[in-house]
Design an enzyme around this catalytic site. Structure first.
Site, PDB file in Angstrom:
ATOM      1  N   HIS A 290       0.806  -1.217   0.000  1.00 35.51           N
ATOM      2  CA  HIS A 290       0.000   0.000   0.000  1.00 35.51           C
ATOM      3  C   HIS A 290       0.846   1.276   0.000  1.00 35.51           C
ATOM      4  CE1 HIS A 290      -2.573  -2.707   2.779  1.00 35.51           C
ATOM      5  NE2 HIS A 290      -2.973  -2.891   1.541  1.00 35.51           N
TER       6      HIS A 290
ATOM      7  N   LYS B  78       6.336   6.831   6.550  1.00 34.17           N
ATOM      8  CA  LYS B  78       5.986   5.969   7.677  1.00 34.17           C
ATOM      9  C   LYS B  78       7.241   5.580   8.443  1.00 34.17           C
ATOM     10  CE  LYS B  78       2.236   3.858   5.054  1.00 34.17           C
ATOM     11  NZ  LYS B  78       1.744   2.618   4.425  1.00 34.17           N
TER      12      LYS B  78
ATOM     13  N   TYR C 168       3.028   2.278  13.487  1.00 32.86           N
ATOM     14  CA  TYR C 168       3.726   3.208  12.613  1.00 32.86           C
ATOM     15  C   TYR C 168       3.208   4.623  12.782  1.00 32.86           C
ATOM     16  CZ  TYR C 168      -0.021   1.392   9.504  1.00 32.86           C
ATOM     17  OH  TYR C 168      -1.204   0.954   8.971  1.00 32.86           O
TER      18      TYR C 168
ATOM     19  N   ASP D 266      -6.757  -6.413  -0.543  1.00 31.41           N
ATOM     20  CA  ASP D 266      -5.394  -6.733  -0.957  1.00 31.41           C
ATOM     21  C   ASP D 266      -5.334  -7.839  -2.003  1.00 31.41           C
ATOM     22  OD1 ASP D 266      -4.455  -4.775   0.700  1.00 31.41           O
ATOM     23  OD2 ASP D 266      -3.703  -6.123   2.247  1.00 31.41           O
TER      24      ASP D 266
END
Length: 184
Positions: free
Chosen positions: A61, A71, A131, A171
């Site tokens: 992603h 991130k 994250y 996904d």
């Protein structure tokens, strides 16, 4: 903190100094000044956390502008195979990926700047992955590539049979890399 370069420019491994004694351990997981000294000048706006069982695969992603995200990822408990794919069109490493094992034991972190797809495979039950992100989540800005893309050729195996991996419906239908048009 020890900052290590990877074979892909701007993708950095962060190893904190860990103090251990008979009570356990202590470490500094984030220091804006230290990260700024290596060019990570980011105003993190959101912290995210996931809890997953062994064999959960999340990715690949990213978000496109104006909601592109950097991130800073790490594992609090458990272990993951973490993957970042360079999708910066002008990069010498466009389409290449980097993998690293992040765990609650090794305390390593990975800085994934904007312009990378990101994903991970949990290698232990009850894995807590967290994250910090540099921009807010925006569903309309989501982009991605299918996890098992043959052109990317990511080795996810890690002693987990591929047919046993746990993936979201979203996904499972992401496009192939050859059909992906990078906005970066």
């Amino acid at each position: 903190m020890n900052i290590l370069e990877t074979p892909i420019a701007d993708l950095l491994i962060i190893e904190p100094k860990v103090w251990r004694d008979n009570r356990g351990y202590f470490y500094e997981s984030f220091n804006a000044k230290t990260l700024s000294e290596v060019g990570i000048n980011v105003n993190f706006v959101q912290d995210n956390q996931s809890f997953s069982q062994k064999g959960t695969l999340r990715g690949l992603h990213a978000q496109k502008a104006p909601f592109a995200q950097g991130k800073l990822v790490r594992v609090i408990q458990g272990k993951v195979l973490d993957v970042a794919v360079d999708i910066r069109k002008d990069s010498a490493t466009y389409g290449q990926h980097f993998t690293i094992e992040l765990s609650g034991e090794n305390h390593r972190q990975l800085w994934v700047p904007p312009g990378f797809l990101h994903g991970f495979l949990t290698l232990e039950d009850q894995t807590i992955f967290t994250y910090k992100v540099s921009n807010y989540y925006d569903k309309e800005s989501e982009i991605g590539v299918i996890w098992n893309d043959t052109d990317l050729n990511i080795n996810w195996s890690q002693d987990i049979p591929l047919e046993e991996l746990l993936l979201s419906d979203k996904d499972l239908v992401l496009p192939a890399f050859k059909d992906f048009s990078s906005p970066f």
